[in-house]
Design a protein around this motif. Sequence first.
Motif, short mmCIF file in Angstrom:
data_model
loop_
_atom_site.label_atom_id
_atom_site.label_comp_id
_atom_site.label_asym_id
_atom_site.label_seq_id
_atom_site.Cartn_x
_atom_site.Cartn_y
_atom_site.Cartn_z
N LYS A 15 71.26 30.55 40.43
CA LYS A 15 69.90 30.81 38.86
C LYS A 15 69.85 31.79 38.01
O LYS A 15 69.80 31.73 36.33
N ASP A 34 62.82 37.76 40.40
CA ASP A 34 63.16 39.17 41.76
C ASP A 34 62.76 40.40 40.46
O ASP A 34 62.13 41.14 41.17
N ARG A 58 55.67 36.88 49.11
CA ARG A 58 55.09 34.97 48.73
C ARG A 58 54.23 35.62 48.58
O ARG A 58 54.08 34.84 47.02
N ARG A 121 71.51 40.52 50.69
CA ARG A 121 70.22 39.16 50.36
C ARG A 121 69.26 39.51 51.85
O ARG A 121 69.45 39.01 53.08
N ARG A 143 64.90 22.90 52.74
CA ARG A 143 63.85 23.47 51.96
C ARG A 143 64.13 22.26 50.56
O ARG A 143 63.14 22.31 49.07
C1 S3P Z 1 64.99 34.83 49.15
C2 S3P Z 1 65.90 34.56 47.33
C3 S3P Z 1 65.89 36.09 46.74
C4 S3P Z 1 64.81 36.75 47.08
C5 S3P Z 1 64.51 36.80 48.28
C6 S3P Z 1 64.00 35.26 49.17
C7 S3P Z 1 64.89 33.25 49.09
O1 S3P Z 1 66.73 35.66 45.60
O2 S3P Z 1 63.82 36.18 46.38
O3 S3P Z 1 65.58 37.56 48.81
O4 S3P Z 1 63.68 32.45 50.58
O5 S3P Z 1 65.85 32.42 49.14
P1 S3P Z 1 67.50 34.90 44.64
O6 S3P Z 1 67.88 33.08 45.57
O7 S3P Z 1 67.41 34.60 43.03
O8 S3P Z 1 68.34 35.47 45.80
#
Ligand code: S3P
Length: 174
Positions: A15, A34, A58, A121, A143
Amino acid sequence: MDKKIVILGYMGSGKSAVGQKLSELTKLKLVDLDRYIEGKEGMVISEIFQQKGEIWFRKKEREYLEFLLAQKDAFILSLGGGTPCFGNTMEYLQKSDVITIYLKASVITLTQRLSKEKSHRPLLASLTNVDLEEFIRKHLFERNFYYMQAQKVISVDDRSVEDIASEILQKAIG
Ligand code: S3P
């Protein structure tokens, strides 16, 4: 181009990199949700998860998303992997001035990419004695229900960032 381009997909789907390339090609500003949250909160995402918890994150994520999309001008927004999957966010994103793009990567691709960068992560760092591929398979299955509500679905396996960005421009926007 007068629409806000919202890029979504699982962690590791590209992304941020695709958003960056689209921003170069279109000269539209890129906002990475993020990074935006980190700037506003003065903490990196992993610290937010540790100190405030996922539910708090969230809630904030949705608030900042709404704030950003209330802007008038077009821009490119790359979401976090989980942003579309909480509350009614996918419904909320069905706005006339927004185009949603799902970068669809296979479990194999995601596992290869994420196995190298689990530590920063928060959702993956704590997985011990868990098979990463199995985790991703189940998580992505849950998802996908949300991701597949995007207006455009673009396969990203074995493709360069340039190639993906130009498909987005041609097919989704052009
Ligand atoms: C998340 C993805 C992360 C970040 C957080 C939660 C998720 O973003 O928002 O760690 O729930 O998949 P990226 O997809 O940019 O790593």
